[in-house]
Design a protein around this motif. Structure first.
Motif: not given
Ligand code: 5GP
Length: 166
Positions: A144, A96-101, A164, A141-142, A93-94, A61-62, A124
């Motif tokens: 890791f 949930a940002d948008t949560g779409k994944t 990143e 933004w994290i 998972d590490d 995704f990212y 988030k």
């Molecule tokens: P989502 O689908 O929730 O937007 O994002 C899921 C994936 O995007 C996470 O498992 C991670 O790999 C990556 N990601 C999203 N936000 C961050 C962030 O703040 N820092 C990092 N390093 N990766 C992120």
């Protein structure tokens, strides 16, 4: 501003997250890890919860800090949902940002499994999936520990570029 997680803090986080799950009485039959970041979380949780069954799904995704593909996509090989029939699944998972994944993976499980819950180190505010188990909430933004440094290159060669960590 960044939220920085070290490997040492991650070790504490994953044990605390597992403790919350155990205290809640959830005993997963399968930990389903979302690669790649979720692999670390899934391994720690599976040991702490004494669950010997780990599966993996690879989602892309990212493409950089805050830049994404239009939608997350599952990469081949996609796990066989039959493996989860009647199982209690814990998605790990590490973040949930948008949560779409997480939504993609949870929806994939929903029809097949007895029960599905999700555990993340970070969630988030904007996440469209509200995970049952969250270690910490942040909107930064994290960084890791596994992805903050560029990939190693053979000694003497120019270091790789890490989009990143910018
Ligand atoms: P989502 O689908 O929730 O937007 O994002 C899921 C994936 O995007 C996470 O498992 C991670 O790999 C990556 N990601 C999203 N936000 C961050 C962030 O703040 N820092 C990092 N390093 N990766 C992120």
């Amino acid at each position: 501003m960044r939220e920085n997680l070290s490997y040492e803090q991650f070790g504490v986080a994953v044990r605390e997250l597992a403790q919350t799950i155990a205290d809640d009485g959830y005993k997963p039959d399968v930990v389903l890890s979302i690669a790649r970041g979720g692999v670390f979380v899934a391994g720690g949780l599976a040991y702490a919860l004494d669950c010997k069954n780990i599966h993996l799904v690879n989602v892309e995704f990212y493409t950089g800090v805050g830049t994404t593909l239009e939608m997350p996509v599952m990469l081949a090989p996609v796990p066989n949902a039959i493996d989860f029939t009647d199982k209690k699944v814990l998605i790990a998972d590490d973040v949930a940002d948008t949560g779409k994944t997480l939504k993609l993976v949870r929806d994939f499980c929903l029809d097949a499994v007895a029960e599905v819950r999700s555990a993340v180190i970070y969630e988030k505010t904007q996440s469209l999936v509200k995970c049952e188990y969250v270690w910490k909430r942040t909107d930064e933004w994290i960084n890791f520990p596994w992805s903050v440094l560029p990939p190693v290159t053979p000694s003497g060669e120019a270091p790789a570029f890490n989009k990143e960590a910018l």
